[in-house]
Write a protein that holds these residues in place. Sequence first.
Motif, PDB file in Angstrom:
ATOM      1  N   PHE A  51     -11.084  -0.097  -1.725  1.00  0.00           N
ATOM      2  CA  PHE A  51     -11.873   0.127  -2.946  1.00  0.00           C
ATOM      3  C   PHE A  51     -10.964   0.271  -4.167  1.00  0.00           C
ATOM      4  O   PHE A  51     -11.273  -0.195  -5.256  1.00  0.00           O
ATOM      5  N   LEU A  52      -9.817   0.932  -3.952  1.00  0.00           N
ATOM      6  CA  LEU A  52      -8.914   1.212  -5.072  1.00  0.00           C
ATOM      7  C   LEU A  52      -7.750   0.224  -5.149  1.00  0.00           C
ATOM      8  O   LEU A  52      -6.849   0.373  -5.962  1.00  0.00           O
ATOM      9  N   ASN A  53      -7.762  -0.759  -4.227  1.00  0.00           N
ATOM     10  CA  ASN A  53      -6.714  -1.780  -4.222  1.00  0.00           C
ATOM     11  C   ASN A  53      -5.323  -1.182  -3.979  1.00  0.00           C
ATOM     12  O   ASN A  53      -4.367  -1.455  -4.696  1.00  0.00           O
ATOM     13  N   MET A  54      -5.218  -0.367  -2.943  1.00  0.00           N
ATOM     14  CA  MET A  54      -3.951   0.265  -2.552  1.00  0.00           C
ATOM     15  C   MET A  54      -3.555  -0.240  -1.167  1.00  0.00           C
ATOM     16  O   MET A  54      -4.418  -0.572  -0.352  1.00  0.00           O
ATOM     17  N   ASP A  55      -2.250  -0.221  -0.887  1.00  0.00           N
ATOM     18  CA  ASP A  55      -1.790  -0.588   0.449  1.00  0.00           C
ATOM     19  C   ASP A  55      -2.001   0.596   1.404  1.00  0.00           C
ATOM     20  O   ASP A  55      -1.839   1.748   1.018  1.00  0.00           O
ATOM     21  N   CYS A  56      -2.336   0.296   2.653  1.00  0.00           N
ATOM     22  CA  CYS A  56      -2.654   1.342   3.611  1.00  0.00           C
ATOM     23  C   CYS A  56      -1.999   1.045   4.957  1.00  0.00           C
ATOM     24  O   CYS A  56      -2.232  -0.012   5.536  1.00  0.00           O
ATOM     25  N   GLN A  57      -1.125   1.946   5.429  1.00  0.00           N
ATOM     26  CA  GLN A  57      -0.422   1.749   6.702  1.00  0.00           C
ATOM     27  C   GLN A  57      -0.823   2.862   7.671  1.00  0.00           C
ATOM     28  O   GLN A  57      -0.623   4.039   7.385  1.00  0.00           O
ATOM     29  N   VAL A  58      -1.370   2.457   8.792  1.00  0.00           N
ATOM     30  CA  VAL A  58      -1.930   3.437   9.720  1.00  0.00           C
ATOM     31  C   VAL A  58      -1.187   3.422  11.056  1.00  0.00           C
ATOM     32  O   VAL A  58      -1.050   2.374  11.687  1.00  0.00           O
TER      33      VAL A  58
ATOM     34  N   ALA B 160      -3.279   9.214  -5.307  1.00  0.00           N
ATOM     35  CA  ALA B 160      -2.077   8.395  -5.090  1.00  0.00           C
ATOM     36  C   ALA B 160      -2.044   7.249  -6.102  1.00  0.00           C
ATOM     37  O   ALA B 160      -1.007   6.942  -6.696  1.00  0.00           O
ATOM     38  N   LYS B 161      -3.193   6.642  -6.305  1.00  0.00           N
ATOM     39  CA  LYS B 161      -3.273   5.528  -7.246  1.00  0.00           C
ATOM     40  C   LYS B 161      -2.981   6.004  -8.672  1.00  0.00           C
ATOM     41  O   LYS B 161      -2.247   5.375  -9.426  1.00  0.00           O
ATOM     42  N   LYS B 162      -3.557   7.158  -9.002  1.00  0.00           N
ATOM     43  CA  LYS B 162      -3.397   7.711 -10.338  1.00  0.00           C
ATOM     44  C   LYS B 162      -1.929   8.004 -10.642  1.00  0.00           C
ATOM     45  O   LYS B 162      -1.469   7.919 -11.777  1.00  0.00           O
ATOM     46  N   GLN B 163      -1.189   8.324  -9.583  1.00  0.00           N
ATOM     47  CA  GLN B 163       0.240   8.609  -9.747  1.00  0.00           C
ATOM     48  C   GLN B 163       1.059   7.319  -9.822  1.00  0.00           C
ATOM     49  O   GLN B 163       2.279   7.349  -9.960  1.00  0.00           O
ATOM     50  N   GLY B 164       0.388   6.184  -9.693  1.00  0.00           N
ATOM     51  CA  GLY B 164       1.088   4.910  -9.800  1.00  0.00           C
ATOM     52  C   GLY B 164       1.756   4.458  -8.520  1.00  0.00           C
ATOM     53  O   GLY B 164       2.649   3.600  -8.543  1.00  0.00           O
ATOM     54  N   LEU B 165       1.356   5.016  -7.386  1.00  0.00           N
ATOM     55  CA  LEU B 165       1.974   4.620  -6.111  1.00  0.00           C
ATOM     56  C   LEU B 165       1.424   3.275  -5.636  1.00  0.00           C
ATOM     57  O   LEU B 165       0.368   2.831  -6.070  1.00  0.00           O
ATOM     58  N   LYS B 166       2.202   2.658  -4.713  1.00  0.00           N
ATOM     59  CA  LYS B 166       1.773   1.372  -4.154  1.00  0.00           C
ATOM     60  C   LYS B 166       0.815   1.568  -2.991  1.00  0.00           C
ATOM     61  O   LYS B 166      -0.083   0.772  -2.752  1.00  0.00           O
ATOM     62  N   GLY B 167       1.084   2.622  -2.220  1.00  0.00           N
ATOM     63  CA  GLY B 167       0.251   2.781  -1.048  1.00  0.00           C
ATOM     64  C   GLY B 167       0.458   4.098  -0.346  1.00  0.00           C
ATOM     65  O   GLY B 167       1.236   4.947  -0.788  1.00  0.00           O
ATOM     66  N   VAL B 168      -0.240   4.258   0.763  1.00  0.00           N
ATOM     67  CA  VAL B 168      -0.172   5.501   1.541  1.00  0.00           C
ATOM     68  C   VAL B 168       0.007   5.174   3.023  1.00  0.00           C
ATOM     69  O   VAL B 168      -0.335   4.080   3.478  1.00  0.00           O
TER      70      VAL B 168
END
Length: 461
Positions: free
Chosen positions: A156-163, A129-137
């Motif tokens: 770890f990868l500095n991505m936004d995460c919504q659970v 997801a990060k490699k594709q340039g996305l903000k989060g999952v």
Amino acid sequence: MAQTKEIPYKIYLEESELPKQWYNLRADMKKKPAPLLNPGTGQPMTLDELSVVFCRELAKQELDNDTKFIDIPDEIYQFYKMYRPAPLVRAYFLERALGTPAKIYYKFEGNNTSGSHKLNSAIAQAYYAKKQGLKGVTTETGAGQWGTALSMACAFLNMDCQVYMVKVSYEQKPFRREVMRTYGAKVTPSPSNTTNVGRKILEQFPGTGGSLGCAISEAVEAAVSQEGYRYVLGSVLNQVLLHQSVIGLEAKAALDKYGVKPDIIIGCAGGGSNLGGLIAPFMGEKLRGEADYRIIAVEPASCPSFTRGTYAYDFCDTGAVCPLAKMYTLGSTFMPSPNHAGGLRYHGMSSTLSELYDQGLMEATSVEQTSVFAAAEQFARVEGILPAPESSHAIRVAIDEALKCKETGEEKTILFGLTGTGYFDMVAYEKYNNGEMSDYIPTDEDIAKSLAKLPKVPGEN
Ligand SMILES: *Cc1c(COP(=O)(O)O)cnc(C)c1O
């Protein structure tokens, strides 16, 4: 190969022996798992369609039935080094306690903060997801291990995460929720009024404790309605089984070092990812006619997809927003009893494992939760590790198989997957210790009711 060296209690691989590639079991299957279908057209999902929900590289992996080995990207490989290779343990103490001539091994995946194998796929999915340039999952979590794993990977990868967390778990496991928040994730109890599908389910079933199927629908809606987000799923999918193959590759490498060949391989099965990962290289040998193994999937009697479900196309989620998957299923509207404490409550099963099971290449059995917790305690008291209830389904059947060996005097070698630890499951353990846990088995009528709502698929169901 004859066994010559004495086998240590723990077989550790060197860091340099960590697998550098995942193994794609589908490449060795003559009859491939059935494709995901677009619920609108009834046609197989294309890469472009899947890429709306999943990030593109993962959608590619989802559809790839042919590439046998896929390189593990370096950033994922570096992350794996924090907690892998995972140990393979010879359960000498359990063998002694049981008085069995069987030789028992378990692959322990609980040596990380998420407490389970789920981190193996979480880091991969967050990475692509990060490699594709996305903000989060966005994602769902039931018992909480997947949400925790994903929040660790995203941190770890500095991505936004919504659970979206199944409401009963959110309430029963406040500390799980806090672990996720500690890693920076935003956690919402599901069903919630933050999505259309959540509001609809709340209207239909006020006061519901939620389900995985319902949390999935909310997480998918959240992903497609926010720019720069994709949905990720912690089990069931082909891509997840692919990432989890690292479990089986390591286990096999460790056994090969000592010339050990398991007779029986056992794993718990919720959506099928740890089992699919553990058995991958062994099943590969079986498919290629190089070796034979008895492989057993263990599921809860309260949510018995393999043993009492039907092999048919079904929705992956309650809100019916996901593609259709052909799998052993109890029907996407099946709700396991709230009294069920042991996890593994998903209504369906990985389509890869479903196809293998349908071809008779593996077996399945179901166990009741009080017997699962009895096995968990017996194991904890001699082997030290406090197992997750999910993992304890595999322990139950490993113990049962070892006890059969005691009767017959056979020295079988048993390998099982110990997928994680149970520190956040103490409400369930407390129930068991207080003698308040009961077993629940759905009636044929219950199952028939949800199966009656399977989608109509021309040429299939
Ligand atoms: C999620 C989980 C499982 C079940 O999921 P699978 O996809 O079937 O492997 C089993 N054990 C633990 C500890 C888990 O967190």
